[in-house]
Design a protein around this motif. Structure first.
Motif: not given
Length: 613
Positions: A355-356, A358, A364, A367, A380, A382
């Motif tokens: 998961v990026e 945002s 995100w 999710k 995760v 970023r």
């Protein structure tokens, strides 16, 4: 006066204990006959005072006395014209912890031919596996070199000759060496016949509960030359039932199973209730998982091997983690012909766990929370300074602080006459722990450096680590708020894991806990993008009852990416097989709600600080 009263109390207790112990050795070993109308089974009966049944293991070295009885009170005749046997069997399981399902004049529990076919399948498979053990693994397949454990077969006896051969329920799946089609068909047919008889009894026992599910199945094989097992129980928890079916007639010589009726209740079970039913093939022994029992030695002179089919039923669905803790997850162990190349098990192309972060929306967060709930794992990233990482300079500063502290602590440990590599055995200090594996270390550091753990950190190091923890919190806290519906959360532990080059082989699978409501957070401070670098391998969905179809996954992380794991998720650490430096990984344990003080204390009761001589 109080001192005299206490003295009298202690004297009384001592006298009672002496009388109780003496009475144990005065128990008479007398044959007895118990009448019952259901069926006729001779049994072994050993009447002996032993330790309390709530102990995990009971030493029992006295010879077994063979006593033939007309019947036993735990035997239930399977009848086609009435269902009363179902309730009777459930009652015995509840009250006595055991039940033997026999046959009457009209029906057999399991047909002779079905038992014969299953026995042939088990014998054929074990012979094939022994050849693999000898030719591929280079060890004695009869266990004479000591016990061994593979996905397909486990040697369970120091003397050799006792094997547990797991086989999937109804041959639906295979792991490791596959079954032949004939073996698969014979075993599936046998399982269907067993299920038709035992499931009504088990569901009657657990009526109104979550239903019954098969947690494991296979064959227990006892060859001539095996020794008596110690008394033991398979687990302490209610809600599991063992089902044993002998595939040939049992005799005193081929090693029947001795059970202690009533010992599942954890109170004063009568030692006179130790019995070893000499069952006919196809008769069925149901046993509460908590019931103490042991396999007896096979002293057969004609080479007869005793084969026993087993099934374990679990009340409600069980997770893979539950099965591992019960010893019922053969997939957690190496297969006989398994390749050592694990490079194809990275996270690409399997469960999408990345998961990026945002700044444009909070999608995100949802999710990531969904992935944690459904799979027990989430990664995760970023975008900072053009890369998917936490601040690069902050990572470097924290990494430098930890590696510097590590060198200082190793010197302090060496000055105490302890090998800091751990080769002389594990060590426990407040500042640094080496538990079992050479080259693996745990360095506890207080959350945001609010307190020192033993030897203090320099001020600049404290500041770097506090800022590093704050950045982790900024990313992780929104996810956990979503997952736990804004309940309060507590940091119960934090620190850094250190893995040196040449560390011992990868660990066995394990999980950090069994209760819902804790998340482990990991953040590597160097890239772990190959299996040689020593990454973490996880088992997605193993935290929940839905995980039977999931596969193990290597989590190959870039530095600064964050791995979140439900602490019930199975994981293990790879060894570091590269000479390129030591890796450092930050960890934080976060728990839902207010945690008791002991939740955050490491299990090192004998730990001392390195700060003082």
């Amino acid at each position: 006066q109080q001192q005299r009263n206490m003295k009298n109390v202690f004297t009384l207790v001592a006298v009672i204990c002496i009388i109780d112990v003496a009475s144990c050795f005065l128990v008479e070993k007398n044959p007895q006959t118990i009448s019952h109308s259901s069926c006729d089974i001779p049994i072994h009966n050993q009447v002996r005072c032993a330790a309390s049944p709530w102990l995990e293991h009971i030493e029992d070295t006295e010879p077994v006395e063979t006593v033939t009885l007309e019947d036993i009170p735990y035997c239930v005749s399977v009848r086609t014209k009435s269902d009363s046997w179902v309730e009777e069997g459930a009652r015995h399981l509840k009250e006595d912890g055991i039940c033997v399902l026999c046959s009457d004049t009209e029906t057999h529990a399991i047909d002779f031919l079905d038992c014969h076919a299953a026995n042939d399948a088990a014998t054929s498979r074990l012979s094939k596996l022994k050849n693999l053990i000898k030719n591929i693994q280079g060890i004695d397949p009869d266990g004479q070199d000591g016990p061994f454990r593979f996905a397909e077969v486990v040697s369970r006896d120091e003397a050799g000759g006792r094997f547990d051969m797991p086989v999937s329920w109804k041959s639906r799946k295979t792991w490791g060496t596959p079954l032949t089609q004939k073996e698969s068909d014979s075993i599936a047919n046998f399982h269907n016949k067993v299920e038709a008889v035992v499931k009504p009894v088990i569901e009657s026992l657990w009526k109104g509960e979550e239903g019954s599910h098969v947690a494991a199945s296979g064959f227990l094989i006892n060859q001539p030359g095996s020794s008596n097992q110690n008394w033991h129980r398979d687990g302490p928890n209610e809600g599991l039932i063992n089902v044993f079916v002998p595939l040939l007639d049992l005799t005193p010589q081929i090693g029947p199973t001795e059970v202690w009726a009533g010992s599942h209740l954890g109170t004063s079970a009568d030692p006179a209730n130790k019995i070893a039913p000499l069952m006919k093939r196809g008769q069925i022994l149901l046993m509460d998982y908590r019931t103490f029992h042991r396999g007896l030695e096979n002293t057969s002179k004609d080479g007869t091997t005793r084969t026993l089919a087993y099934t374990v039923y679990h009340k409600g669905a069980s997770s893979l983690g539950d099965k591992l803790s019960y010893g019922l997850l053969p997939r957690a162990y190496t297969a006989l012909d398994e390749t050592t190349d694990d490079s194809n098990k990275d996270q690409e192309g399997t469960i999408p766990i990345l998961v990026e972060v945002s700044t444009e929306s909070n999608a995100w967060v949802e999710k990531a929370a969904t992935l944690l709930e459904e799979t027990g794992v989430c990664v995760v990233s970023r975008d900072i300074e053009g890369s998917q990482r936490l601040g690069s300079q902050l990572l470097q500063d924290s990494h430098d602080a930890i590696t510097s502290r590590f060198l200082i602590l190793q010197e302090k440990i060496s000055n105490r006459g302890v090998d800091p590599s751990g080769r002389d055995g594990p060590f426990n200090f407040l500042e640094l722990l080496n538990r079992e594996d050479v080259g693996h270390y745990d360095m506890p550091i207080a959350w945001k450096s609010e307190n020192d753990v033993g030897t203090p950190l320099p001020t600049t190091a404290k500041r770097s680590i506090a800022d590093f923890h704050t950045q982790i919190e900024d990313i992780v806290k929104p996810i956990l708020n979503k997952l736990w519906k804004n309940e309060s959360l507590t940091v119960t532990a934090s620190g850094f894991l250190i893995n040196k080059p040449g560390s011992s082989r990868k660990q066995q699978w394990y999980r950090d806990g069994t209760r819902e409501g804790s998340i482990n957070v990991f953040c590597p401070m160097i890239d772990l993008v190959t299996t040689e670098a020593g990454p973490t391998e996880v088992w997605p969905k193993s935290h929940a009852p839905s995980g039977d179809d999931s596969e193990q996954t290597n989590i190959l992380l870039e530095k600064g990416q964050i791995l979140l794991l439900d602490h019930r998720t199975l994981r293990r650490q790879y060894s570091r097989n590269t000479s390129q430096g030591t890796w450092v990984m930050a960890y934080v344990k976060m728990q839902k709600g207010i945690a008791p003080l002991l939740e955050g204390i490491h299990d090192v009761p004998d730990a001392v600080t390195l700060e003082y001589d």
